[in-house]
Structure formats: structure tokens, C-alpha cells
Design a protein around this motif. Structure first.
Motif, PDB file in Angstrom:
ATOM      1  N   THR A  50      33.185  46.065  31.565  1.00 28.52           N
ATOM      2  CA  THR A  50      33.106  47.376  32.227  1.00 28.52           C
ATOM      3  C   THR A  50      31.664  47.854  32.369  1.00 28.52           C
ATOM      4  O   THR A  50      31.290  48.416  33.404  1.00 28.52           O
ATOM      5  CB  THR A  50      33.922  48.417  31.432  1.00 28.52           C
ATOM      6  OG1 THR A  50      35.221  47.898  31.203  1.00 28.52           O
ATOM      7  CG2 THR A  50      34.033  49.707  32.180  1.00 28.52           C
ATOM      8  N   VAL A  51      30.853  47.659  31.328  1.00 30.73           N
ATOM      9  CA  VAL A  51      29.463  48.121  31.404  1.00 30.73           C
ATOM     10  C   VAL A  51      28.696  47.323  32.467  1.00 30.73           C
ATOM     11  O   VAL A  51      27.893  47.887  33.216  1.00 30.73           O
ATOM     12  CB  VAL A  51      28.780  48.061  30.015  1.00 30.73           C
ATOM     13  CG1 VAL A  51      27.297  48.367  30.130  1.00 30.73           C
ATOM     14  CG2 VAL A  51      29.445  49.047  29.058  1.00 30.73           C
ATOM     15  N   GLN A  52      28.980  46.025  32.543  1.00 33.23           N
ATOM     16  CA  GLN A  52      28.335  45.222  33.604  1.00 33.23           C
ATOM     17  C   GLN A  52      28.733  45.735  34.981  1.00 33.23           C
ATOM     18  O   GLN A  52      27.901  45.863  35.882  1.00 33.23           O
ATOM     19  CB  GLN A  52      28.732  43.738  33.473  1.00 33.23           C
ATOM     20  CG  GLN A  52      28.195  43.036  32.236  1.00 33.23           C
ATOM     21  CD  GLN A  52      26.687  42.836  32.256  1.00 33.23           C
ATOM     22  OE1 GLN A  52      26.020  43.091  33.256  1.00 33.23           O
ATOM     23  NE2 GLN A  52      26.133  42.399  31.138  1.00 33.23           N
ATOM     24  N   GLU A  53      30.018  46.063  35.134  1.00 37.63           N
ATOM     25  CA  GLU A  53      30.525  46.591  36.416  1.00 37.63           C
ATOM     26  C   GLU A  53      29.843  47.930  36.740  1.00 37.63           C
ATOM     27  O   GLU A  53      29.420  48.183  37.875  1.00 37.63           O
ATOM     28  CB  GLU A  53      32.042  46.760  36.316  1.00 37.63           C
ATOM     29  CG  GLU A  53      32.764  46.979  37.629  1.00 37.63           C
ATOM     30  CD  GLU A  53      32.667  45.801  38.596  1.00 37.63           C
ATOM     31  OE1 GLU A  53      32.502  46.083  39.805  1.00 37.63           O
ATOM     32  OE2 GLU A  53      32.732  44.630  38.167  1.00 37.63           O
ATOM     33  N   ALA A  54      29.741  48.787  35.719  1.00 39.74           N
ATOM     34  CA  ALA A  54      29.107  50.102  35.918  1.00 39.74           C
ATOM     35  C   ALA A  54      27.633  49.961  36.282  1.00 39.74           C
ATOM     36  O   ALA A  54      27.104  50.739  37.088  1.00 39.74           O
ATOM     37  CB  ALA A  54      29.258  50.950  34.658  1.00 39.74           C
ATOM     38  N   SER A  55      26.967  48.958  35.713  1.00 43.04           N
ATOM     39  CA  SER A  55      25.522  48.803  35.937  1.00 43.04           C
ATOM     40  C   SER A  55      25.194  48.409  37.376  1.00 43.04           C
ATOM     41  O   SER A  55      24.051  48.527  37.820  1.00 43.04           O
ATOM     42  CB  SER A  55      24.929  47.778  34.963  1.00 43.04           C
ATOM     43  OG  SER A  55      25.335  46.470  35.324  1.00 43.04           O
ATOM     44  N   LYS A  56      26.216  47.946  38.128  1.00 41.50           N
ATOM     45  CA  LYS A  56      25.993  47.653  39.557  1.00 41.50           C
ATOM     46  C   LYS A  56      25.852  48.948  40.360  1.00 41.50           C
ATOM     47  O   LYS A  56      25.368  48.946  41.490  1.00 41.50           O
ATOM     48  CB  LYS A  56      27.170  46.841  40.123  1.00 41.50           C
ATOM     49  CG  LYS A  56      27.348  45.455  39.513  1.00 41.50           C
ATOM     50  CD  LYS A  56      28.652  44.840  40.015  1.00 41.50           C
ATOM     51  CE  LYS A  56      28.991  43.563  39.258  1.00 41.50           C
ATOM     52  NZ  LYS A  56      30.350  43.081  39.620  1.00 41.50           N
ATOM     53  N   ARG A  57      26.318  50.056  39.771  1.00 40.32           N
ATOM     54  CA  ARG A  57      26.329  51.342  40.489  1.00 40.32           C
ATOM     55  C   ARG A  57      25.422  52.400  39.855  1.00 40.32           C
ATOM     56  O   ARG A  57      24.999  53.326  40.532  1.00 40.32           O
ATOM     57  CB  ARG A  57      27.761  51.893  40.526  1.00 40.32           C
ATOM     58  CG  ARG A  57      28.747  51.007  41.261  1.00 40.32           C
ATOM     59  CD  ARG A  57      30.172  51.324  40.823  1.00 40.32           C
ATOM     60  NE  ARG A  57      31.146  50.523  41.556  1.00 40.32           N
ATOM     61  CZ  ARG A  57      31.490  49.280  41.214  1.00 40.32           C
ATOM     62  NH1 ARG A  57      30.929  48.693  40.157  1.00 40.32           N
ATOM     63  NH2 ARG A  57      32.383  48.617  41.919  1.00 40.32           N
ATOM     64  N   PHE A  58      25.176  52.269  38.530  1.00 36.38           N
ATOM     65  CA  PHE A  58      24.442  53.315  37.809  1.00 36.38           C
ATOM     66  C   PHE A  58      23.305  52.694  37.014  1.00 36.38           C
ATOM     67  O   PHE A  58      23.478  51.637  36.409  1.00 36.38           O
ATOM     68  CB  PHE A  58      25.382  54.060  36.843  1.00 36.38           C
ATOM     69  CG  PHE A  58      26.581  54.684  37.518  1.00 36.38           C
ATOM     70  CD1 PHE A  58      26.465  55.893  38.193  1.00 36.38           C
ATOM     71  CD2 PHE A  58      27.817  54.060  37.484  1.00 36.38           C
ATOM     72  CE1 PHE A  58      27.567  56.465  38.824  1.00 36.38           C
ATOM     73  CE2 PHE A  58      28.923  54.616  38.114  1.00 36.38           C
ATOM     74  CZ  PHE A  58      28.798  55.823  38.790  1.00 36.38           C
ATOM     75  N   ASP A  59      22.161  53.390  36.997  1.00 34.57           N
ATOM     76  CA  ASP A  59      21.035  52.885  36.199  1.00 34.57           C
ATOM     77  C   ASP A  59      20.764  53.795  34.999  1.00 34.57           C
ATOM     78  O   ASP A  59      19.683  53.779  34.423  1.00 34.57           O
ATOM     79  CB  ASP A  59      19.783  52.724  37.063  1.00 34.57           C
ATOM     80  CG  ASP A  59      19.307  54.050  37.651  1.00 34.57           C
ATOM     81  OD1 ASP A  59      19.935  55.094  37.369  1.00 34.57           O
ATOM     82  OD2 ASP A  59      18.301  54.054  38.391  1.00 34.57           O
ATOM     83  N   ASN A  60      21.761  54.610  34.648  1.00 32.17           N
ATOM     84  CA  ASN A  60      21.643  55.477  33.469  1.00 32.17           C
ATOM     85  C   ASN A  60      22.977  55.413  32.723  1.00 32.17           C
ATOM     86  O   ASN A  60      23.904  56.160  33.023  1.00 32.17           O
ATOM     87  CB  ASN A  60      21.315  56.911  33.904  1.00 32.17           C
ATOM     88  CG  ASN A  60      20.808  57.761  32.751  1.00 32.17           C
ATOM     89  OD1 ASN A  60      20.757  57.306  31.611  1.00 32.17           O
ATOM     90  ND2 ASN A  60      20.434  59.001  33.036  1.00 32.17           N
ATOM     91  N   ILE A  61      23.054  54.455  31.784  1.00 29.45           N
ATOM     92  CA  ILE A  61      24.306  54.199  31.066  1.00 29.45           C
ATOM     93  C   ILE A  61      24.070  54.372  29.577  1.00 29.45           C
ATOM     94  O   ILE A  61      23.093  53.878  29.011  1.00 29.45           O
ATOM     95  CB  ILE A  61      24.832  52.778  31.357  1.00 29.45           C
ATOM     96  CG1 ILE A  61      25.179  52.646  32.850  1.00 29.45           C
ATOM     97  CG2 ILE A  61      26.050  52.450  30.495  1.00 29.45           C
ATOM     98  CD1 ILE A  61      25.586  51.257  33.283  1.00 29.45           C
ATOM     99  N   SER A  62      24.989  55.104  28.945  1.00 31.04           N
ATOM    100  CA  SER A  62      24.921  55.360  27.510  1.00 31.04           C
ATOM    101  C   SER A  62      26.162  54.784  26.836  1.00 31.04           C
ATOM    102  O   SER A  62      27.226  54.693  27.457  1.00 31.04           O
ATOM    103  CB  SER A  62      24.858  56.877  27.251  1.00 31.04           C
ATOM    104  OG  SER A  62      24.858  57.153  25.865  1.00 31.04           O
ATOM    105  N   ILE A  63      26.027  54.395  25.577  1.00 33.81           N
ATOM    106  CA  ILE A  63      27.214  54.039  24.785  1.00 33.81           C
ATOM    107  C   ILE A  63      27.195  54.803  23.466  1.00 33.81           C
ATOM    108  O   ILE A  63      26.126  55.143  22.951  1.00 33.81           O
ATOM    109  CB  ILE A  63      27.329  52.519  24.516  1.00 33.81           C
ATOM    110  CG1 ILE A  63      26.172  52.020  23.612  1.00 33.81           C
ATOM    111  CG2 ILE A  63      27.398  51.720  25.808  1.00 33.81           C
ATOM    112  CD1 ILE A  63      26.390  50.613  23.066  1.00 33.81           C
ATOM    113  N   ASP A  64      28.385  55.087  22.958  1.00 34.58           N
ATOM    114  CA  ASP A  64      28.538  55.675  21.623  1.00 34.58           C
ATOM    115  C   ASP A  64      28.843  54.565  20.635  1.00 34.58           C
ATOM    116  O   ASP A  64      29.699  53.706  20.911  1.00 34.58           O
ATOM    117  CB  ASP A  64      29.731  56.650  21.578  1.00 34.58           C
ATOM    118  CG  ASP A  64      29.476  57.934  22.350  1.00 34.58           C
ATOM    119  OD1 ASP A  64      28.328  58.165  22.745  1.00 34.58           O
ATOM    120  OD2 ASP A  64      30.439  58.694  22.547  1.00 34.58           O
ATOM    121  N   LEU A  65      28.177  54.580  19.496  1.00 30.00           N
ATOM    122  CA  LEU A  65      28.495  53.691  18.382  1.00 30.00           C
ATOM    123  C   LEU A  65      28.773  54.539  17.151  1.00 30.00           C
ATOM    124  O   LEU A  65      28.174  55.602  16.981  1.00 30.00           O
ATOM    125  CB  LEU A  65      27.328  52.743  18.085  1.00 30.00           C
ATOM    126  CG  LEU A  65      27.014  51.667  19.118  1.00 30.00           C
ATOM    127  CD1 LEU A  65      25.769  50.888  18.706  1.00 30.00           C
ATOM    128  CD2 LEU A  65      28.189  50.707  19.290  1.00 30.00           C
TER     129      LEU A  65
END
Length: 384
Positions: free
Chosen positions: A145-160
């Protein structure tokens, strides 16, 4: 005047064992009626509390991506009509997402709607750990999913998360190693807090929850901090790390004790010096006539000053001496100098000349520093 907007989508496909946010199972819920009520609240609020500029929008939950594609498009359209006309050119527009409930179509809908930042609730990459905390996604879902999102967005955050049941320092190492392989610009890392009435709180009362000890939890926190810093994600707040320029501007509104709109069931606002809490039960929120506000608390200046300190100290830069004086007409030292002196002696905070901030050794003990300011303001002085 508020320049930040939070929208609450209280629906989830599954309830995690640690979560105490206002949320409900999605199945059989009146989602469309909820969106109607949400739009009504936005319209009424903007009439009563107008603003000339919106700088950040954050859609959280619950799980905003639990909405089906038509509902997501409806939500995006609502924001486009009521909020985007007020938006600044550099608007930060975030949506929270679950790694296993975001189709390419939903990502496209979000992108077309003006969203430019996505935050994924990953929590851990350990599949057994995910199962133990009641998450429905698995590590593979995150990568896909993050790879898919990175095709559209250049500002991605994750919670750990750390301090989870049966979690070890080795697993934290592995989580960080995998996180750093992702095309992300931001990480929020939180320790598990046992909130009342959650599944975990009940398990703990029965002695069925095996959590890491306090020393291990501190070691986990320091491990996260050191590893992310080393890999170019700077810590700008107790629990948040980013590459330069990708800090969450929305969350900084909260930490700077600035005003914001909160729309949706159970959402909170800070408007005209008042903390406002919305009705939480969804049927009551939908049926509300006028603004769906349950209670309003007018903050005294002393309370605002205290909040300025315990929110602002969350940021690594700390609390600005100049901003405090501008806001309250009193110097930080005249109001809290005695508390700061004591915390400096304990090596929990330090003065930098322009700011008061937590020390490195104060970071794991931040709650002790925050608590020290409660009820300690001295405002009977006339000098500033």
C-alpha cells in the motif's frame, strides 16, 4: 482565528484492542447520514466562527479509508466546496489510512480531492504482534500500500508503536529496519498507553497482558530516537520524526496551543479561547439541531499559560520566550521562572536564550516536566 481543521470519521472495520477514540464498527452504520450532518456542522461553524485562511486539514478517525469509494468522493467534494476556497497556497491536507483498506481508486479519489499527505497506521511489522493488538493488516499489506501511495504522494507518514505485549528490543530494531526501506518522509512513534475500557485494560486487570517493563520501554524509545535520527529523520517533537520540511504542520498547531476547528462526532475544537467538545454518540450527533456541541469550557488566562508550557515542551525546540510574551503580556520567567529553575536543577529542561526546552535526559521523563507547571503560574506580578 483558527487556521487548522480536523474532521473525524468514526467508523472502523475492526476495533483495535488499545484504541479509545470515538469509533464504531462500520457495518450497518448510517454513514451517509453522518456525512450529511458533518457537512451541516462545517457550514454552521464557519458562519459562526469565520476564518480568512485555512493552512492545514487533517481527516482522522476511526478509519477514514473505511468509507467506500462513493462516500470518500462525497467527503472530498464536501471539503472542496466548503474548505478549499479558504485554503492557503501551501495547504497541508492529510488523511489517515489503514494499510489493508486503501484501494488504488481511493488513493486516486484522495489525490483528485487535493490531499497531499497520507498517514498510515502501521504500528509494527511483526505479524504476530499485529494480531496481538487486534490489527487486521499484515506487514506485506504495508509494503504494497505504501508503495502504491508513493506513486501519488510525496509526503507519507507511518505510525509505529512500542511497549506492545510481548514486544522485544530486537523486534523494535526489525520494525525500524523495515520502516526505513519504505518511501516515507515522516514517522510517529508512540508507546502503548492502557486506556480505560479498552480490551487491553480489561486483560491487564485480569493479569493476562504481558508488557515490557518500564526500563525496556525507555530503551525502546531511545532506540527509535537514535535510529531514526541516524537515518535522516530528525526528532522535532517527543514522538515525531521527519525529513527536513515534512514535519506535520497540523499537529504543530496543537503543540503551539493555537486555535483549530474540530468537526464530527466527539471532535474537539479550540475557538475564541474556548475548548469545545462535540456530542460523541453518532445517532445524537446526526440528530443535533444547530451546532452539535456537548460542552464549552472558557479557559482562564492561567490555564492557557499552563497549556502553552505542557504542549509546547513536546516540541524539541520548546516554548518560545518571545511568543509567550506576545500572547500573554507577561514574561515566561515572571510566570514560571521558579518551576523552570527547579526543572533545570533536575536536568529535565534547559534555557537556550530564546526558548525553554526539554533536555536529552528529560525526553523520557517528559510527563514529570509537564506536570510541574500545573497550578504553578504566578500572574499577580505586573512586570513583564
Amino acid at each position: 482565528m483558527a487556521k487548522a481543521v480536523y474532521l473525524h470519521i468514526p467508523f472502523c472495520e475492526h476495533i483495535c484492542y488499545y484504541c479509545d477514540f470515538n469509533k464504531v464498527f462500520l457495518k450497518n452504520q448510517p454513514v451517509d447520514e453522518y456525512l450529511d450532518a458533518l457537512e451541516r456542522e462545517i457550514e454552521l461553524t464557519l458562519k459562526q466562527f469565520p476564518t480568512d485562511r485555512i493552512e492545514t486539514i487533517f481527516i482522522g478517525g476511526g478509519t477514514p479509508t473505511a468509507l467506500n469509494e462513493a462516500q470518500m468522493a462525497r467527503l472530498m467534494d464536501m471539503v472542496r466546496r466548503h474548505l478549499l476556497p479558504l485554503a492557503s497556497d501551501d495547504l497541508e491536507y492529510s488523511v489517515e489510512a489503514n494499510p489493508n483498506f486503501v484501494s488504488a481508486e481511493k488513493l486516486d479519489t484522495m489525490k483528485r480531492g487535493g490531499v497531499n499527505r497520507v498517514s498510515f497506521g502501521v504500528q509494527t511489522f511483526d505479524d504476530g504482534g499485529l494480531e496481538r493488538i487486534g490489527r487486521t493488516h499484515r506487514a506485506d499489506d504495508v509494503f504494497q500500500t505504501v508503495q502504491e501511495a508513493s506513486k501519488r504522494f510525496d509526503n507519507i507518514s507511518i505510525d509505529l508503536m512500542f511497549g506492545l505485549p510481548e514486544q522485544t528490543l530486537e523486534q523494535i530494531d526489525r520494525d525500524l529496519e523495515l520502516a526505513l526501506q519504505l518511501p516515507i518522509q515522516h514517522v510517529s512513534s508512540y508507546s502503548l498507553i492502557l486506556e480505560p475500557h479498552t480490551v487491553f485494560a480489561i486483560q491487564e486487570r485480569k493479569g493476562k497482558l504481558r508488557l515490557p517493563g518500564e526500563d525496556t520501554e525507555v530503551a525502546m524509545y531511545l532506540k527509535v530516537m537514535e535510529t531514526l535520527e541516524r537515518h535522516g529523520l530528525s526528532q522535532y517533537e517527543i514522538s515525531n520524526y521527519s525529513v527536513e520540511g515534512r514535519e506535520s504542520r497540523h499537529n504543530q498547531v496543537y503543540w503551539r496551543n493555537e486555535e483549530y476547528y474540530g468537526f464530527g462526532a466527539g471532535a474537539h475544537s479550540y475557538l475564541n479561547g474556548e475548548r469545545r467538545a462535540n456530542i460523541a454518540p453518532i445517532p445524537h450527533y446526526i440528530k443535533a439541531e444547530g451546532l452539535p456541541v456537548k460542552n464549552v469550557t472558557k479557559l482562564e488566562t492561567v490555564e492557557q499559560m499552563e497549556e502553552e508550557l505542557f504542549l509546547g515542551l513536546r516540541m524539541r525546540c520548546g516554548v518560545s520566550v518571545e511568543t509567550f510574551l506576545d500572547k500573554y503580556g507577561l514574561s515566561l520567567e515572571s510566570v514560571f521562572g521558579h518551576v523552570i529553575d527547579d526543572l533545570v536543577k533536575k536536568e529535565l529542561v534547559e534555557r537556550t536564550g530564546t526558548h525553554v526546552r526539554l533536555t536529552e535526559s528529560g525526553l523520557p521523563l517528559a510527563n514529570e516536566a509537564f506536570a510541574a507547571f500545573i497550578g504553578e503560574a504566578k500572574v499577580d506580578t505586573m512586570h513583564s
